[in-house]
Design an enzyme around this catalytic site. Structure first.
Site, PDB file in Angstrom:
ATOM      1  CB  CYS A 229       7.933  -6.123  -1.556  1.00 31.92           C
ATOM      2  SG  CYS A 229       7.797  -4.667  -2.553  1.00 31.92           S
TER       3      CYS A 229
ATOM      4  CE  LYS B 196       4.305  -6.998 -13.385  1.00 30.92           C
ATOM      5  NZ  LYS B 196       3.826  -6.584 -12.065  1.00 30.92           N
ATOM      6  CG  ASN B 197       1.841  -3.617 -13.245  1.00 29.02           C
ATOM      7  OD1 ASN B 197       1.956  -4.784 -12.858  1.00 29.02           O
ATOM      8  ND2 ASN B 197       2.759  -2.695 -13.030  1.00 29.02           N
TER       9      ASN B 197
ATOM     10  NE  ARG C  50       1.527  -3.528  -2.943  1.00 25.68           N
ATOM     11  CZ  ARG C  50       1.051  -3.097  -1.798  1.00 25.68           C
ATOM     12  NH1 ARG C  50       1.460  -3.606  -0.681  1.00 25.68           N
ATOM     13  NH2 ARG C  50       0.156  -2.141  -1.762  1.00 25.68           N
TER      14      ARG C  50
ATOM     15  NE  ARG D 109       4.453  -1.946  -3.296  1.00 31.93           N
ATOM     16  CZ  ARG D 109       4.432  -2.606  -4.455  1.00 31.93           C
ATOM     17  NH1 ARG D 109       5.359  -3.490  -4.720  1.00 31.93           N
ATOM     18  NH2 ARG D 109       3.487  -2.372  -5.336  1.00 31.93           N
TER      19      ARG D 109
ATOM     20  CG  ASP E 250       6.836   0.169 -12.133  1.00 32.40           C
ATOM     21  OD1 ASP E 250       7.289   0.152 -10.980  1.00 32.40           O
ATOM     22  OD2 ASP E 250       5.655  -0.108 -12.399  1.00 32.40           O
TER      23      ASP E 250
END
Ligand code: EPU
Length: 421
Positions: free
Chosen positions: A116, A22-23, A92, A121, A308
């Site tokens: 968040c 995803k990132n 974000r 952030r 993460d």
């Protein structure tokens, strides 16, 4: 809204396939805006955040479509360089369109993402980098207005912040610099594999970049980029979550389609704890037979232990007898999962940016509330070993970042399903 219901106590066994990252996919999708031509991005996971990015690209005037794990993006000549609050506030990573829009259109208005649940952030490093390239930045009514009033020029840019390097700021500045004339050097650049993947995609589009994966990235601006076909790397955080789940349940799991070299920090800690890990090419076997030993962990930018996976590590240490200390150096407030884990019988005490974890013999299933994506994953893996039933509410957080989580865990033998509330 859905909830996930887990009955704990089953050892995970079998094989599981990791999805695309995803990132990695999100900034790469934004980078496709740098050319008028069509790009095709493969190995993209079917996730809510990917859908949000598609909506954003469409709002900017690009054609964007998700089909069979592929995203097709055709930006065309004219973009509408306005990223609205409605979309940016839900994700974000939307801030990644700032660099590409500025580079292509000479101006951009992007809503400020705000903090968040994992803490503040800021985007000061993104803005500092773009200003160093010659953009004029104003903040008005909650929006960043970025404008290239004069011709932008490459520059030396130091991008280190109070918490080290920034993944998306490095990406944003790199994306703006590829179409900026002259040479740009980003010092204290993020070294995460997702930054390397973005650079590889940009190079396929015709960009001139070197040094990606190190703290110094050099970029020689070019006039134009073309569309490209690209396949994103496997999701190292999803893979890490399965590694922890296997260790947690005293399981024996073969994880496929992962990049083992992205897991070195995790492997090091888990081997110290007593987990057996065998690495192959794009494959890893994780097995635990005996008791685990507690180990201390500090999260750091790559190649350090990833923030993460901090919550998942905490879940594992919660059932490891003894005391371990988990220190968060990226997001000092990222501990929303602590009170929920404690409701399941964990004994975790917070001391500033450290969690002191007293391992217990067993957890007991409970209704718990997911607060963010990775906290949700930690609650699910805690549920896999807890006695009785655990219900994880607010599953939409999980759906932002894990593709088919319940079916993947079910195929490994877990008792887990989704219910409508
Ligand atoms: N920071 C600043 N100023 C900035 C930007 C960041 O001070 O302008 C600080 C942050 O507050 C934090 C540190 O720098 O303390 C690192 O944050 P970073 O900018 O690297 O985070 P990010 O790029 O916004 C990405 C991932 C996150 C992941 C972090 C760290 C995406 C879409 N998000 O965020 O992933 O935690 O890098 O590795 O790539 C997740 O997937 O659950 C997630 C939160």
């Amino acid at each position: 809204m859905d909830k996930i219901v887990i009955t704990g106590g089953r050892r995970l066994k079998g094989e599981v396939q990791v999805s695309g990252s995803k990132n990695s996919a999100l900034p790469i999708m934004a980078a496709a805006l740098l050319s008028e031509e069509e790009s095709i991005i493969e190995n993209v996971p079917r996730l809510r955040d990917i859908q949000t990015m598609i909506k954003l690209l469409r709002a900017l005037g690009a054609k964007a479509l998700f089909e069979d794990g592929k995203v097709l993006i055709k930006p065309g000549k004219n973009l509408r360089p306005l990223a609205p609050y409605k979309l940016v506030s839900t994700m974000r990573a939307s801030v990644c369109v700032l660099g590409p829009l500025l580079a292509r259109m000479g101006h951009a208005e992007v809503s400020i993402p705000g903090g968040c649940v994992i803490g503040p952030r800021p985007i000061d490093l993104h803005l500092k980098g773009l200003e160093a390239l010659g953009a004029k930045i104003d903040i008005q009514h909650g929006y960043v207005h970025a404008r290239a009033e004069k011709k932008m020029r490459g520059n030396e840019i130091y991008l280190g912040g109070g918490f080290g390097s920034s993944v998306l700021a490095t990406g944003n500045v790199m994306m703006a610099a590829v179409l900026t004339s002259g040479k740009t050097c980003i010092e204290s650049a993020a070294c995460e594999p997702e930054v390397v993947d973005l650079a590889r995609f940009l190079k396929k589009m015709g960009a001139k970049i070197s040094g990606e994966g190190s703290p110094r990235i050099e970029i020689e601006g070019v006039k134009k980029l073309h569309g490209a076909n690209f396949s994103v790397i496997p999701d190292r955080i999803e893979a890490g979550t399965y590694i922890f789940a296997a260790a947690m349940t005293a399981g024996d799991v073969v994880i496929k389609n992962l990049e083992p070299s992205h897991q070195n920090a995790v492997i090091d800690k888990l081997r110290q704890a007593g987990v057996t890990i065998q690495k192959g090419k794009n494959i890893m076997r994780v097995k635990r037979t005996g008791r685990l030993k507690p180990v201390d962990v500090t999260t750091l930018p790559y190649p350090g232990f990833p923030t993460d996976l901090q919550a998942q590590m905490m879940a594992l240490m919660s059932t490891t007898l003894g005391i371990s200390v988990i220190t968060e150096k990226i997001y000092p407030d990222r501990f929303m999962h602590v009170s929920e884990l404690n409701r399941m019988g964990c004994k975790i005490f917070l001391e500033g940016a450290s969690a002191i974890v007293h391992g217990v013999k067993r957890l007991s299933g409970a209704p718990v509330m997911a607060s963010d994506l990775r906290a949700s994953a930690a609650l699910v893996i805690a549920g896999l070993v807890a006695e009785g039933t655990t219900e994880v509410h607010r599953v939409y957080h999980l759906d932002r970042g894990y593709e088919n989580l319940e079916s993947k865990f079910s195929s490994l033998g877990a008792s887990i399903h989704r219910e409508r509330e």
